[in-house]
Write an enzyme that holds these catalytic residues in place. Structure first.
Site, PDB file in Angstrom:
ATOM      1  N   HIS A 168      53.128  38.203  45.218  1.00 23.04           N
ATOM      2  CA  HIS A 168      51.862  37.560  44.873  1.00 23.04           C
ATOM      3  C   HIS A 168      51.576  38.107  43.481  1.00 23.04           C
ATOM      4  CE1 HIS A 168      47.597  36.255  46.037  1.00 23.04           C
ATOM      5  NE2 HIS A 168      47.550  36.639  44.782  1.00 23.04           N
ATOM      6  N   ASP A 276      51.444  27.611  50.803  1.00 19.71           N
ATOM      7  CA  ASP A 276      50.552  28.758  50.995  1.00 19.71           C
ATOM      8  C   ASP A 276      49.460  28.395  52.009  1.00 19.71           C
ATOM      9  OD1 ASP A 276      49.365  31.232  50.863  1.00 19.71           O
ATOM     10  OD2 ASP A 276      48.484  30.946  48.876  1.00 19.71           O
TER      11      ASP A 276
HETATM   12  C1  NCD Z   1      46.043  34.448  51.726  1.00 19.52           C
HETATM   13  C2  NCD Z   1      45.619  34.574  53.167  1.00 19.52           C
HETATM   14  O1  NCD Z   1      44.548  34.094  53.520  1.00 19.52           O
HETATM   15  O2  NCD Z   1      46.384  35.137  53.943  1.00 19.52           O
HETATM   16  N1  NCD Z   1      45.010  33.828  50.953  1.00 19.52           N
HETATM   17  C3  NCD Z   1      45.154  33.126  49.822  1.00 19.52           C
HETATM   18  O3  NCD Z   1      44.122  32.819  49.201  1.00 19.52           O
HETATM   19  N2  NCD Z   1      46.314  32.739  49.359  1.00 19.52           N
HETATM   20  C4  NCD Z   1      46.386  35.797  51.224  1.00 19.52           C
HETATM   21  C5  NCD Z   1      47.182  35.728  49.997  1.00 19.52           C
HETATM   22  O4  NCD Z   1      48.284  35.171  50.029  1.00 19.52           O
HETATM   23  O5  NCD Z   1      46.731  36.218  48.972  1.00 19.52           O
HETATM   24 ZN    ZN Z   2      50.000  33.291  50.769  1.00 19.79          ZN
END
Ligand code: NCD
Ligand code: ZN
Length: 404
Positions: A168, A276
């Site tokens: 990340h 994601d």
């Molecule tokens: C992800 C989560 O909710 O698990 N959230 C996000 O905004 N992408 C955590 C992460 O991947 O940073």
């Molecule tokens: Zn993620």
């Protein structure tokens, strides 16, 4: 042998009128004419299904947000027949026991095939199971960690790994979290977190940068690394999306970032599409301290197929980004319609563009930032030759396997 006939996407050739022979879950023949026990002719097009290497199915730990059953049903209905789950569950997936537990839960509940990512923590490379555990990849987060640790863990893993290290890519020192009055405050808090992080990352062919979100980050990509982009960073920005519900990490940016990333995606400079999928309930999103994350695994391919139908994206590029490139990046020989491949297929009527209807989606989070956006959902979805979803309805219970 089952035979599927239709205009099928054959890598290197494009859409070809052909028959696909399937035996025991595998493609055994691709020929103009084939005779089989069951012959199904499709009017639309046949593509390899998608492989989403970035989802959060929240299982174990957060069953009110999602679990392997509902998360994988979202995937199936959206044309995704394989996923990789991220380690930020509760407990984190960070050792042999939590890894095996997650694989066993997924094996009993997931309707799509899967892999599991393992979290990078102190002394990971010293563990006896490092590099023998059948993980899809290592995942490094910038939360609750000093920048010295973050970069030294990255370097240590990159020096010793034979699997991808997925980061990340936001710099731990720039993960400011001042309270939000409006969505743009979140963007403002993280303005330089991505380029600052990527500029300091060592270049390595094992490095993979998750969810690129800025043009500046793209320009600072470590040379040998690969990357992915999500539909929300291509299609949503602070002009067309104002709701605080759309708080996500990395944040939504400007139209200019959208179009710069989209150009790089079209050229294959960003090779991979991922969702994601990070579901939180709407109550959580509207609380005083809303978590970051958007659901997306079910809408990813339908939105991008609509992009293709409206002439903004080549079909060849979409197939590569959703099927071929993620498989190749993770060392798996799949994602193409050719002999010997798993029969992971989606059938699509490219004329069937419809507004996204929240009531038809499968996530427990029960919201989407893309409500009413035009999208083309697959009419049939086959995982290893078995029909798992049809017109948004799930046709199988479980059956997913670990691919690693
Ligand atoms: C992800 C989560 O909710 O698990 N959230 C996000 O905004 N992408 C955590 C992460 O991947 O940073
Ligand atoms: Zn993620």
């Amino acid at each position: 042998m089952d035979v599927f006939e239709g205009k099928s996407w054959i890598s290197g050739q494009g859409l070809v009128n052909t028959c696909i022979g399937v035996d025991e879950g595998k493609i055994t023949a691709v020929k103009k004419i084939l005779k089989g026990d069951n012959h199904t002719k499709f009017e639309g097009i046949i593509l390899p299904s998608a492989f989403d290497m970035h989802v959060h199915f929240r299982d174990p730990g957060y069953p009110h947000k999602e679990d392997w059953k509902t998360g994988s049903e979202c995937a199936a209905a959206g044309g995704v027949t394989a996923v990789v789950d991220m380690p930020n569950t509760n407990p984190f997936t960070s050792d042999l026991e939590t890894f095996n537990d997650k694989v066993s839960t997924a094996s009993s509940k997931s309707v799509v095939d899967f892999g599991v990512g393992v979290n990078v923590e102190k002394d990971l490379t010293e563990q006896t199971w490092f590099d023998t555990i059948p993980a899809a990849f290592w995942k490094l987060y910038p939360y609750g960690i000093s920048s010295a640790e973050y970069f030294s863990y990255a370097k240590e893993v990159l020096d010793k790994t034979s699997k991808p290290l997925v980061i990340h890519g936001e710099h731990p020192d720039h993960m400011h979290n001042e309270p939000l009055n409006e969505l743009s405050d979140h963007t403002q808090n993280r303005l330089i977190a991505e380029p600052e992080c990527l500029a300091s990352m060592p270049s390595s062919p094992y490095l993979h940068v998750a969810h690129l979100s800025t043009l500046e980050g793209l320009n600072r990509m470590p040379k040998l690394a690969s990357s992915e982009v999500c539909p929300h960073h291509l299609l949503l920005n602070l002009d067309n999306c104002h709701s605080l519900d759309c708080k996500v990490d990395p944040p939504l940016r400007t139209k200019k970032d959208n179009s710069g990333l989209y150009d790089a995606f079209r050229e294959g400079k960003i090779p991979i599409l991922s969702s994601d999928h990070a579901p939180h309930t709407i109550e959580e999103k509207r609380s005083d301290n809303p978590p970051s994350g958007l659901p997306g695994v079910e809408t990813m391919i339908p939105l991008m197929l609509n992009e293709v139908s409206e002439g903004r994206l080549e079909l060849s590029r979409l197939v590569n980004a959703m099927s071929e490139a993620p498989a190749e990046r993770l060392g798996l020989d799949r994602g193409r319609i050719s002999e010997g491949m798993p029969a992971d297929l989606i059938m699509i009527d490219m004329k069937n563009s419809k507004p996204i209807d929240l009531d038809k989606l499968h996530s427990k989070s029960n919201w989407t930032p893309f409500e009413d956006w035009p999208a083309i959902f697959p009419s049939q979805v086959y995982r290893r030759g078995e029909l798992i979803a049809e017109s948004g309805e799930i046709r199988q219970e479980g059956g997913g396997q670990n691919l690693f």
